[in-house]
Motif scaffolding. Structure first.
Motif, mmCIF file in Angstrom:
data_model
loop_
_atom_site.group_PDB
_atom_site.id
_atom_site.type_symbol
_atom_site.label_atom_id
_atom_site.label_comp_id
_atom_site.label_asym_id
_atom_site.label_seq_id
_atom_site.Cartn_x
_atom_site.Cartn_y
_atom_site.Cartn_z
ATOM 1 N N GLU A 165 -48.175 5.371 10.138
ATOM 2 C CA GLU A 165 -48.715 6.051 8.965
ATOM 3 C C GLU A 165 -48.137 7.451 8.748
ATOM 4 O O GLU A 165 -48.110 7.944 7.624
ATOM 5 C CB GLU A 165 -50.243 6.118 9.022
ATOM 6 C CG GLU A 165 -50.824 6.864 10.215
ATOM 7 C CD GLU A 165 -50.893 6.070 11.520
ATOM 8 O OE1 GLU A 165 -51.374 6.646 12.496
ATOM 9 O OE2 GLU A 165 -50.458 4.915 11.573
ATOM 10 N N ILE A 166 -47.655 8.102 9.815
ATOM 11 C CA ILE A 166 -47.140 9.468 9.696
ATOM 12 C C ILE A 166 -46.001 9.673 10.688
ATOM 13 O O ILE A 166 -46.182 9.509 11.890
ATOM 14 C CB ILE A 166 -48.240 10.522 9.995
ATOM 15 C CG1 ILE A 166 -49.442 10.330 9.090
ATOM 16 C CG2 ILE A 166 -47.681 11.931 9.830
ATOM 17 C CD1 ILE A 166 -50.618 11.223 9.447
ATOM 18 N N GLU A 167 -44.835 10.043 10.170
ATOM 19 C CA GLU A 167 -43.713 10.373 11.044
ATOM 20 C C GLU A 167 -43.893 11.782 11.586
ATOM 21 O O GLU A 167 -44.555 12.623 10.990
ATOM 22 C CB GLU A 167 -42.397 10.283 10.276
ATOM 23 C CG GLU A 167 -42.021 8.879 9.880
ATOM 24 C CD GLU A 167 -40.674 8.819 9.194
ATOM 25 O OE1 GLU A 167 -40.016 9.862 9.009
ATOM 26 O OE2 GLU A 167 -40.268 7.707 8.843
ATOM 27 N N ASN A 168 -43.260 12.056 12.726
ATOM 28 C CA ASN A 168 -43.275 13.386 13.344
ATOM 29 C C ASN A 168 -44.678 13.937 13.535
ATOM 30 O O ASN A 168 -44.968 15.086 13.208
ATOM 31 C CB ASN A 168 -42.423 14.370 12.548
ATOM 32 C CG ASN A 168 -40.953 14.036 12.644
ATOM 33 O OD1 ASN A 168 -40.451 13.706 13.710
ATOM 34 N ND2 ASN A 168 -40.275 14.095 11.517
ATOM 35 N N THR A 169 -45.559 13.123 14.072
ATOM 36 C CA THR A 169 -46.922 13.556 14.381
ATOM 37 C C THR A 169 -46.907 14.322 15.698
ATOM 38 O O THR A 169 -46.475 13.788 16.720
ATOM 39 C CB THR A 169 -47.854 12.330 14.507
ATOM 40 O OG1 THR A 169 -47.840 11.624 13.279
ATOM 41 C CG2 THR A 169 -49.269 12.751 14.853
ATOM 42 N N PRO A 170 -47.370 15.575 15.708
ATOM 43 C CA PRO A 170 -47.410 16.310 16.972
ATOM 44 C C PRO A 170 -48.459 15.715 17.904
ATOM 45 O O PRO A 170 -49.607 15.511 17.507
ATOM 46 C CB PRO A 170 -47.771 17.736 16.558
ATOM 47 C CG PRO A 170 -48.357 17.628 15.212
ATOM 48 C CD PRO A 170 -47.848 16.371 14.588
ATOM 49 N N VAL A 171 -48.043 15.392 19.126
ATOM 50 C CA VAL A 171 -48.949 14.743 20.080
ATOM 51 C C VAL A 171 -49.138 15.539 21.364
ATOM 52 O O VAL A 171 -49.995 15.198 22.170
ATOM 53 C CB VAL A 171 -48.487 13.307 20.416
ATOM 54 C CG1 VAL A 171 -48.511 12.433 19.164
ATOM 55 C CG2 VAL A 171 -47.111 13.296 21.069
ATOM 56 N N GLY A 172 -48.348 16.589 21.563
ATOM 57 C CA GLY A 172 -48.510 17.371 22.777
ATOM 58 C C GLY A 172 -47.598 18.574 22.818
ATOM 59 O O GLY A 172 -46.692 18.721 21.992
ATOM 60 N N GLY A 173 -47.880 19.412 23.777
ATOM 61 C CA GLY A 173 -47.065 20.595 23.968
ATOM 62 C C GLY A 173 -47.189 21.086 25.393
ATOM 63 O O GLY A 173 -48.157 20.798 26.095
ATOM 64 N N VAL A 174 -46.184 21.818 25.822
ATOM 65 C CA VAL A 174 -46.175 22.424 27.138
ATOM 66 C C VAL A 174 -45.465 23.766 27.000
ATOM 67 O O VAL A 174 -44.581 23.923 26.151
ATOM 68 C CB VAL A 174 -45.469 21.512 28.176
ATOM 69 C CG1 VAL A 174 -44.003 21.316 27.853
ATOM 70 C CG2 VAL A 174 -45.660 22.018 29.591
ATOM 71 N N ARG A 175 -45.885 24.723 27.822
ATOM 72 C CA ARG A 175 -45.204 26.010 27.788
ATOM 73 C C ARG A 175 -45.401 26.726 29.106
ATOM 74 O O ARG A 175 -46.305 26.414 29.876
ATOM 75 C CB ARG A 175 -45.722 26.885 26.651
ATOM 76 C CG ARG A 175 -47.122 27.386 26.889
ATOM 77 C CD ARG A 175 -47.599 28.255 25.738
ATOM 78 N NE ARG A 175 -48.966 28.635 25.934
ATOM 79 C CZ ARG A 175 -49.399 29.883 26.066
ATOM 80 N NH1 ARG A 175 -48.556 30.881 26.003
ATOM 81 N NH2 ARG A 175 -50.665 30.139 26.241
ATOM 82 N N TYR A 176 -44.519 27.669 29.341
ATOM 83 C CA TYR A 176 -44.747 28.625 30.415
ATOM 84 C C TYR A 176 -44.498 30.010 29.840
ATOM 85 O O TYR A 176 -43.693 30.198 28.943
ATOM 86 C CB TYR A 176 -43.898 28.357 31.658
ATOM 87 C CG TYR A 176 -42.406 28.561 31.506
ATOM 88 C CD1 TYR A 176 -41.854 29.849 31.466
ATOM 89 C CD2 TYR A 176 -41.536 27.488 31.446
ATOM 90 C CE1 TYR A 176 -40.491 30.034 31.342
ATOM 91 C CE2 TYR A 176 -40.174 27.661 31.332
ATOM 92 C CZ TYR A 176 -39.656 28.942 31.272
ATOM 93 O OH TYR A 176 -38.311 29.130 31.152
ATOM 94 N N ILE A 177 -45.261 30.959 30.372
ATOM 95 C CA ILE A 177 -45.106 32.361 30.014
ATOM 96 C C ILE A 177 -44.884 33.125 31.316
ATOM 97 O O ILE A 177 -45.684 33.009 32.255
ATOM 98 C CB ILE A 177 -46.366 32.910 29.301
ATOM 99 C CG1 ILE A 177 -46.639 32.140 28.014
ATOM 100 C CG2 ILE A 177 -46.241 34.409 29.033
ATOM 101 C CD1 ILE A 177 -45.579 32.285 26.950
ATOM 102 N N ARG A 178 -43.818 33.873 31.376
ATOM 103 C CA ARG A 178 -43.527 34.647 32.584
ATOM 104 C C ARG A 178 -44.625 35.677 32.832
ATOM 105 O O ARG A 178 -45.054 36.366 31.916
ATOM 106 C CB ARG A 178 -42.203 35.383 32.452
ATOM 107 C CG ARG A 178 -41.003 34.513 32.649
ATOM 108 C CD ARG A 178 -39.747 35.394 32.624
ATOM 109 N NE ARG A 178 -38.563 34.593 32.752
ATOM 110 C CZ ARG A 178 -37.981 34.303 33.916
ATOM 111 N NH1 ARG A 178 -38.486 34.751 35.038
ATOM 112 N NH2 ARG A 178 -36.892 33.565 33.948
ATOM 113 N N THR A 179 -45.044 35.757 34.083
ATOM 114 C CA THR A 179 -45.978 36.799 34.489
ATOM 115 C C THR A 179 -45.251 37.873 35.295
ATOM 116 O O THR A 179 -45.731 38.987 35.401
ATOM 117 C CB THR A 179 -47.144 36.216 35.307
ATOM 118 O OG1 THR A 179 -46.609 35.481 36.410
ATOM 119 C CG2 THR A 179 -47.995 35.297 34.441
#
Length: 183
Positions: free
Chosen positions: A85-99
């Motif tokens: 029904e929808i292309e390019n549906t965001p399903v997740g994310g991951v990130r790191y931020i330097r401390t």
């Protein structure tokens, strides 16, 4: 770091094709959509607080902050699925931020509909490789003790890296020692 156009693709356990690309400054709408795909329990596990009935302005500001904070101080990735029904549906994310120069805080989210399909595991494995290239020696996470999905992912990482854990009440501080591979 990831080139602007690089896309990594893999198949989730249900055979859905997942495309991953670097997070960019203007990705707040995708982060809001991922947040909307998290149920109350998933939100609590990810943010370590109950986030029901949150003001839309607060959600927007936080999404903008997350999208912009990865530029220059860390790395973020977004995962998309092409659904009927929808292309390019965001399903997740991951990130790191330097401390600091050798450590970064790690965070991962997968929408409820796509949890348990290996997407979070793949995202973490991809970002670990990027962190290693960037000279990060330790990734730190704060996990809820009862967050079974993330503990499953952590058990998989135990096969590749030394992982230390310190429990404090209902949370556990986890350190993935990227400078101490097991295999």
């Amino acid at each position: 770091m990831f080139g602007e156009m690089l896309v990594v693709q893999f198949r989730a356990a249900d055979n859905t094709l997942i495309s991953v690309r670097p997070m960019q400054r203007d990705d707040a709408p995708y982060l809001i959509e991922i947040f909307g795909g998290l149920g109350e329990d998933s939100r609590y596990r990810r943010f370590n607080q109950w986030l029901a009935n949150i003001d839309d302005d607060r959600i927007w500001l936080e999404a903008e902050r997350i999208a912009q904070s990865t530029v220059g101080t860390g790395c973020g990735l977004l995962a998309f699925a092409d659904l009927p029904e929808i292309e390019n549906t965001p399903v997740g994310g991951v990130r790191y931020i330097r401390t600091n120069s050798e450590e970064a805080e790690l965070a991962v989210s997968v929408t409820d509909e796509f949890q348990g399909l290996g997407i979070g595991t793949q995202l973490v494995q991809i970002i670990i490789e990027e962190a290693r290239k960037e000279g990060i020696k330790r990734l730190i996470g704060v996990l809820q003790v009862d967050n079974a999905p993330i503990w499953g992912l952590m058990r998989k990482l135990d096969d590749f890296y030394e992982v230390s854990r310190v429990q404090d009440g209902t949370t556990t501080y986890v350190t993935i020692h990227l400078d101490k591979p097991i295999k």
